[in-house]
Design a protein around this motif. Structure first.
Motif, short mmCIF file in Angstrom:
data_model
loop_
_atom_site.label_atom_id
_atom_site.label_comp_id
_atom_site.label_asym_id
_atom_site.label_seq_id
_atom_site.Cartn_x
_atom_site.Cartn_y
_atom_site.Cartn_z
N PHE A 118 33.11 -77.86 -51.86
CA PHE A 118 32.78 -76.46 -51.92
C PHE A 118 33.70 -75.40 -51.78
O PHE A 118 34.95 -75.89 -51.51
N THR A 119 33.50 -74.47 -52.29
CA THR A 119 34.55 -73.11 -52.14
C THR A 119 34.05 -72.17 -51.23
O THR A 119 33.05 -71.82 -51.46
N SER A 120 34.75 -71.75 -50.35
CA SER A 120 34.16 -70.82 -49.51
C SER A 120 34.19 -69.28 -50.13
O SER A 120 35.03 -68.82 -50.87
N SER A 121 32.95 -68.75 -49.80
CA SER A 121 32.75 -67.31 -50.57
C SER A 121 33.20 -66.04 -49.61
O SER A 121 33.37 -64.96 -50.10
N GLY A 122 33.52 -66.70 -48.22
CA GLY A 122 34.11 -65.61 -47.23
C GLY A 122 34.90 -66.24 -46.37
O GLY A 122 34.98 -67.49 -46.21
N SER A 123 35.75 -65.63 -45.56
CA SER A 123 36.41 -66.08 -44.55
C SER A 123 36.05 -66.17 -43.23
O SER A 123 34.71 -65.58 -43.01
N GLY A 124 36.32 -67.26 -42.48
CA GLY A 124 35.96 -67.37 -40.90
C GLY A 124 35.60 -69.10 -40.95
O GLY A 124 35.88 -69.94 -41.61
N GLU A 125 34.77 -69.26 -39.78
CA GLU A 125 34.36 -70.45 -39.27
C GLU A 125 33.21 -71.19 -40.32
O GLU A 125 32.36 -70.64 -40.17
N HIS A 126 33.50 -72.24 -40.93
CA HIS A 126 32.69 -72.81 -41.62
C HIS A 126 32.27 -74.45 -40.86
O HIS A 126 33.23 -75.02 -40.40
N TRP A 127 30.85 -74.69 -40.79
CA TRP A 127 30.63 -75.84 -40.19
C TRP A 127 30.04 -76.89 -41.06
O TRP A 127 29.33 -76.71 -41.75
N VAL B 284 23.70 -90.67 -45.89
CA VAL B 284 23.93 -89.81 -45.10
C VAL B 284 23.82 -88.31 -45.58
O VAL B 284 24.19 -87.92 -46.63
N TYR B 285 23.12 -87.44 -44.77
CA TYR B 285 23.11 -85.92 -45.06
C TYR B 285 24.21 -85.12 -44.60
O TYR B 285 24.64 -85.10 -43.60
N VAL B 286 24.67 -84.23 -45.76
CA VAL B 286 25.78 -83.46 -45.45
C VAL B 286 25.42 -82.19 -45.65
O VAL B 286 24.83 -81.85 -46.72
N ALA B 287 25.87 -81.23 -44.82
CA ALA B 287 25.26 -79.63 -44.77
C ALA B 287 26.62 -78.71 -44.39
O ALA B 287 27.25 -79.29 -43.49
N VAL B 288 26.67 -77.91 -45.09
CA VAL B 288 27.80 -76.79 -44.67
C VAL B 288 27.32 -75.59 -44.84
O VAL B 288 26.43 -74.91 -45.38
N ASP C 6 25.95 -68.31 -41.23
CA ASP C 6 24.92 -69.18 -40.95
C ASP C 6 24.41 -69.27 -42.40
O ASP C 6 23.07 -70.00 -42.42
N GLU C 7 24.94 -69.21 -43.30
CA GLU C 7 24.37 -69.24 -44.68
C GLU C 7 24.78 -70.83 -45.11
O GLU C 7 25.77 -71.29 -44.94
N LEU C 8 23.76 -71.28 -45.67
CA LEU C 8 23.89 -72.70 -46.19
C LEU C 8 24.54 -72.91 -47.58
O LEU C 8 24.07 -72.28 -48.56
N VAL C 9 25.75 -73.28 -47.53
CA VAL C 9 26.60 -73.46 -48.54
C VAL C 9 26.52 -74.74 -49.44
O VAL C 9 26.33 -74.72 -50.42
N LEU C 10 26.16 -75.87 -48.73
CA LEU C 10 26.13 -77.27 -49.19
C LEU C 10 25.09 -77.89 -48.59
O LEU C 10 25.08 -78.02 -47.35
N SER C 11 24.04 -78.52 -49.18
CA SER C 11 23.06 -79.54 -48.65
C SER C 11 23.23 -80.73 -49.69
O SER C 11 22.50 -80.55 -50.84
N GLN C 12 23.44 -81.63 -49.13
CA GLN C 12 23.30 -82.94 -50.02
C GLN C 12 23.27 -84.31 -49.44
O GLN C 12 23.77 -84.34 -48.29
N GLN C 13 22.81 -85.30 -50.01
CA GLN C 13 22.58 -86.40 -49.56
C GLN C 13 23.02 -87.57 -50.32
O GLN C 13 23.07 -87.73 -51.45
N ASN C 14 24.12 -88.45 -49.59
CA ASN C 14 24.82 -89.53 -50.29
C ASN C 14 24.69 -90.85 -49.86
O ASN C 14 23.75 -90.85 -48.65
N GLY C 15 25.25 -91.80 -50.20
CA GLY C 15 24.96 -93.19 -49.78
C GLY C 15 25.86 -93.32 -48.60
O GLY C 15 26.30 -92.39 -47.91
N SER C 16 26.09 -94.60 -48.32
CA SER C 16 26.78 -95.02 -47.43
C SER C 16 28.38 -94.70 -47.48
O SER C 16 29.28 -94.51 -46.54
N LYS C 17 28.87 -94.27 -48.77
CA LYS C 17 30.07 -93.67 -49.06
C LYS C 17 29.96 -92.64 -49.95
O LYS C 17 29.15 -92.92 -50.85
N GLY C 18 30.66 -91.54 -49.62
CA GLY C 18 30.44 -90.56 -50.62
C GLY C 18 31.42 -89.27 -50.51
O GLY C 18 32.47 -89.53 -49.69
#
Length: 213
Positions: free
Chosen positions: A98-107, A73-77, A82-94
């Protein structure tokens, strides 16, 4: 005496809402190539942790199967700008963090990886996802073991971190209210001036047509 009870009740409700908003449990299905995103409003400097586990769901047989080892599973935050905070690929369980660098909506977005072995026809990925925000990310059992705290010391530390989380939430809420107030003011000014501008435009247009300019 009555006012003290009311304040205590309000504080208890606030704490309950804070705790409920700090933990999110989700269950959803993902088809091959599909991506699903979830939004979390997070104050600046807040730690966010998530963990998930998956199953294969056979739509034709209406049954759940164990996820294969080669499934990932690919996980992106992404942050509010729209700054890419996290991008990682884990297995079926993972897990992810991350720590927010600014306030607001994180996807937070998840997508099954199809580069190794695509999902078979009629099958989807059933995902169980837990997201913890702020003070809820702390493992007080491990903290107690590492620091050898007494029960009272551990409780004081927990309450202190909860107060810090409340203060962070209040500061973020103040920022949101100020932003809403600014937007509301600008909207009201536009509503007020738009008829005036339109009237002036109509008068000038009529003067041009009649040659009175």
């Amino acid at each position: 005496m009555a006012s003290g009870r009311v304040l205590g009740f309000v504080f208890a409700v606030f704490m309950l809402n804070l705790c409920c908003s700090s933990v999110t449990s989700l269950y959803f299905h993902l088809a091959e190539g599909e991506q699903k995103c979830f939004m979390e409003e997070i104050p600046c400097g807040t730690v966010v942790k998530g963990d998930y586990w998956t199953q294969l769901y056979d739509d034709e047989e209406d049954e759940f199967l164990a996820a294969t080892e080669d499934l990932s599973v690919y996980v992106a935050v992404r942050a509010p700008k729209d700054e890419l905070v996290l991008s990682q690929q884990n297995g079926s369980k993972g897990q992810f963090s991350f720590t927010s660098s600014g306030s607001g909506e994180h996807w937070i977005c998840l997508q099954p990886n199809s580069s190794e072995r695509p999902l078979s026809a009629g099958r989807m990925l059933a995902v169980h996802l837990n997201i913890r925000v702020g003070e809820r990310t702390n493992n007080y059992t491990e903290i107690n073991i590492q620091n050898r705290l007494t029960e009272l010391q551990l409780r004081v530390r927990q309450l202190s971190e909860q107060v810090q989380q409340i203060q962070s939430e209040l500061n973020y809420d103040k920022i949101r209210k100020e932003h809403f107030s600014t937007v509301s003011h600008n909207t009201n000014m536009w509503i007020f001036w738009w008829p005036v501008v339109r009237s002036i435009y109509v008068v000038l247009f009529i003067m041009c047509l009649t040659g009175s300019w």
